[in-house]
Design a protein around this motif. Structure first.
Motif, mmCIF file in Angstrom:
data_model
loop_
_atom_site.group_PDB
_atom_site.id
_atom_site.type_symbol
_atom_site.label_atom_id
_atom_site.label_comp_id
_atom_site.label_asym_id
_atom_site.label_seq_id
_atom_site.Cartn_x
_atom_site.Cartn_y
_atom_site.Cartn_z
ATOM 1 N N THR A 120 43.135 44.384 35.259
ATOM 2 C CA THR A 120 42.685 43.533 36.549
ATOM 3 C C THR A 120 42.781 44.544 37.628
ATOM 4 N N ASN A 121 43.845 45.634 37.669
ATOM 5 C CA ASN A 121 44.040 46.635 38.621
ATOM 6 C C ASN A 121 42.538 47.648 38.561
ATOM 7 N N LYS A 124 39.686 45.890 40.022
ATOM 8 C CA LYS A 124 39.922 46.358 41.570
ATOM 9 C C LYS A 124 39.376 47.481 42.158
ATOM 10 N N GLN A 127 35.636 47.883 41.754
ATOM 11 C CA GLN A 127 34.870 47.117 42.703
ATOM 12 C C GLN A 127 34.778 47.817 44.021
#
Length: 132
Positions: A120-121, A124, A127
């Motif tokens: 998930t990091n 991020k 993105q």
């Protein structure tokens, strides 16, 4: 003339919104098709090994991992881009000569754990920078 410019601007706005909606729908539909196509080329043994490698990941981390895989390679274990290879576009040197899907999964998890601590990091970061 003013009325024509307004109508033209309105039409362009509608078309651009429709295009954005189509792109959004494609992002949600196309990845599933690619997962199915790529997964069908794996042997039963490889699928089992990959499931075992990823069993410790949460649902959110698995989703982030799949999101990155789609953007990096379209889920392809054989994608190439310069010195990067495979589903997660890892440096070939990081794969230590073993380009198998199982090794790519293992090494990708190790890379992300060491650099970002979670998928998930990593998502991020991707993105924000369009790479991870």
């Amino acid at each position: 003339m003013k009325n024509f410019k307004f109508k033209l601007a309105t039409i362009l706005l509608i078309v651009s919104c429709a295009f954005g909606l189509m792109t959004s729908v494609a992002d949600n539909v196309l990845p599933q098709t690619s997962i199915t196509a790529e997964a069908s080329t794996l042997t039963a043994s490889q699928k089992k090994q990959i499931a075992n490698i990823n069993k410790g990941l949460s649902k959110k981390n698995k989703a982030a991992k799949n999101w990155i895989a789609f953007r990096e390679s379209g889920y392809s274990y054989t994608a190439r881009n310069g010195n990067c290879y495979g589903r997660y576009q890892l440096l070939k040197s990081y794969l230590h000569g073993n380009l198998s899907p199982v090794n790519q999964e293992r090494r990708a998890n190790a890379y992300v754990a060491g650099r970002y601590h979670s998928w998930t990091n990593a998502k991020k970061f991707w993105q924000s920078h369009h790479w991870y």
